[in-house]
Design a protein around this motif. Structure first.
Motif, mmCIF file in Angstrom:
data_model
loop_
_atom_site.group_PDB
_atom_site.id
_atom_site.type_symbol
_atom_site.label_atom_id
_atom_site.label_comp_id
_atom_site.label_asym_id
_atom_site.label_seq_id
_atom_site.Cartn_x
_atom_site.Cartn_y
_atom_site.Cartn_z
ATOM 1 N N GLU A 144 0.719 2.489 3.438
ATOM 2 C CA GLU A 144 0.405 3.670 4.231
ATOM 3 C C GLU A 144 -0.520 4.650 3.542
ATOM 4 O O GLU A 144 -1.299 5.349 4.158
ATOM 5 C CB GLU A 144 1.714 4.403 4.591
ATOM 6 N N THR A 145 -0.417 4.740 2.204
ATOM 7 C CA THR A 145 -1.230 5.707 1.480
ATOM 8 C C THR A 145 -2.644 5.219 1.334
ATOM 9 O O THR A 145 -2.878 4.144 0.814
ATOM 10 C CB THR A 145 -0.643 5.947 0.074
ATOM 11 N N PRO A 146 -3.645 5.983 1.811
ATOM 12 C CA PRO A 146 -5.044 5.556 1.691
ATOM 13 C C PRO A 146 -5.440 5.358 0.254
ATOM 14 O O PRO A 146 -4.995 6.081 -0.640
ATOM 15 C CB PRO A 146 -5.829 6.714 2.347
ATOM 16 N N ARG A 203 -1.112 -4.275 4.478
ATOM 17 C CA ARG A 203 -2.029 -3.430 5.230
ATOM 18 C C ARG A 203 -2.860 -2.594 4.251
ATOM 19 O O ARG A 203 -2.333 -2.063 3.266
ATOM 20 C CB ARG A 203 -1.285 -2.482 6.188
ATOM 21 N N ASN A 204 -4.138 -2.521 4.517
ATOM 22 C CA ASN A 204 -5.053 -1.727 3.688
ATOM 23 C C ASN A 204 -6.198 -1.297 4.596
ATOM 24 O O ASN A 204 -6.889 -2.143 5.171
ATOM 25 C CB ASN A 204 -5.576 -2.578 2.519
ATOM 26 N N GLU A 205 -6.390 -0.003 4.752
ATOM 27 C CA GLU A 205 -7.420 0.496 5.666
ATOM 28 C C GLU A 205 -8.827 0.088 5.238
ATOM 29 O O GLU A 205 -9.756 0.122 6.041
ATOM 30 C CB GLU A 205 -7.337 2.029 5.783
ATOM 31 N N ALA A 213 -12.805 -9.558 8.282
ATOM 32 C CA ALA A 213 -12.089 -8.781 7.267
ATOM 33 C C ALA A 213 -12.129 -7.283 7.549
ATOM 34 O O ALA A 213 -11.142 -6.572 7.342
ATOM 35 C CB ALA A 213 -12.676 -9.057 5.888
ATOM 36 N N LEU A 214 -13.273 -6.799 8.019
ATOM 37 C CA LEU A 214 -13.450 -5.366 8.259
ATOM 38 C C LEU A 214 -13.141 -4.980 9.698
ATOM 39 O O LEU A 214 -13.227 -3.806 10.061
ATOM 40 C CB LEU A 214 -14.874 -4.965 7.883
ATOM 41 N N GLY A 258 -8.036 -2.140 -6.705
ATOM 42 C CA GLY A 258 -8.712 -1.478 -5.597
ATOM 43 C C GLY A 258 -8.184 -1.911 -4.243
ATOM 44 O O GLY A 258 -8.210 -1.129 -3.281
ATOM 45 N N LEU A 259 -7.699 -3.133 -4.168
ATOM 46 C CA LEU A 259 -7.132 -3.652 -2.912
ATOM 47 C C LEU A 259 -5.626 -3.459 -2.849
ATOM 48 O O LEU A 259 -4.964 -3.984 -1.957
ATOM 49 C CB LEU A 259 -7.468 -5.138 -2.759
#
Length: 278
Positions: free
Chosen positions: A19-21, A67-69, A221-222, A274-275
């Motif tokens: 959840e945390t960006p 999940r990763n924005e 992916a994006l 980073g991911l």
């Protein structure tokens, strides 16, 4: 870097918080000592496979809640791990002497540029054709693009451009028949990595009409089919993963395949962070 009268380029584990960006990391542009024609120093080890990890993408990774924005289309940790490995491999090939060491060994920039053009046309996924090119052959299918390139001229103010602007403007002007997005990107990346030209990718240069491996993987992916949004998300991903934007070109293409990958552990670690894979 200007163009000669013959129209060739002159020298010069657990799932982390979902959840945390992710906080973007600052990244400095790579520097090359010695001016436009200098070959950049090798920044990492000897290329030994010691300390490397081998990964292979699972054909249908199960959604496990990852999940990763930054990569909204990735729903499985296995796919995120595969992407991290692919980016690490792609980043390593950008280091001097670049994807094709033979280019950096050629003193004549016009000869080096022509060979880089043909190798980029062959592409990294056709090793037999590349061997033929290195042996002096000119693939018949490359003849039209090579002929168009031989007549190409750069604007007179090209020498004053930044490496990023030179990449972008040259990329646009290399849209010859049979020389698509993948080949153009590979060509310019090769010249920059080998020190033949001061070139640095400023974007992925995707378009809705493109159907190359990088563009298709980027859309997945994006999670977007809009070119501008893809470019913004690609830039954010590169920033967070601390890799040059150029690494996404080959990295995304590799990610969407089953080719085994062996990234260096040292290069992989910051990308995994980073991911949010640590």
């Amino acid at each position: 870097g200007s163009v000669c009268r013959h129209t060739r380029l002159e020298a010069n584990g657990p799932i982390c918080s979902r959840e945390t960006p992710a906080a973007p990391r600052s990244r400095s542009a790579p520097r090359r000592a010695g001016g436009a024609g200098a070959a950049p120093a090798r920044r990492h080890g000897s290329g030994s496979r010691a300390g490397h990890l081998t990964t292979k993408r699972l054909a249908r990774a199960t959604d496990d809640g990852y999940r990763n924005e930054l990569i909204p289309g990735v729903k499985a940790t296995a796919d995120a791990e595969r992407l991290a490995a692919a980016l690490a491999v792609a980043r390593a090939r950008l280091q001097y002497p670049g994807p094709y060491p033979a280019i950096a060994e050629i003193d004549d920039p016009a000869v080096a540029t022509r060979l880089a053009f043909l190798l980029a046309f062959a592409g990294p996924d056709r090793p037999e054709l590349q061997e033929s090119v290195l042996g002096g052959a000119v693939p018949a299918e490359a003849a039209p693009a090579l002929e168009a390139f031989s007549r190409w001229t750069a604007p007179p103010d090209a020498s004053a451009w930044t490496p990023q602007r030179r990449f972008a403007r040259t990329f646009d002007r290399l849209a010859f028949p049979g020389f698509g997005r993948t080949a153009r990107f590979e060509f310019l990346v090769t010249l920059g990595a080998a020190g033949v030209q001061e070139l640095e990718a400023d974007a992925l240069h995707v378009a809705v009409a493109h159907d190359d491996a990088t563009t298709l993987a980027a859309k997945r992916a994006l999670n977007s089919g809009d070119a501008m949004l893809l470019e913004r998300r690609a830039a954010a991903l590169a920033e967070s993963a601390d890799v040059p934007i150029a690494a996404l070109d080959r990295g995304l293409a590799l990610w969407d395949r089953t080719t085994p990958l062996e990234p260096g552990a040292a290069e992989l670690a910051p990308i995994r962070a980073g991911l949010r894979l640590e």
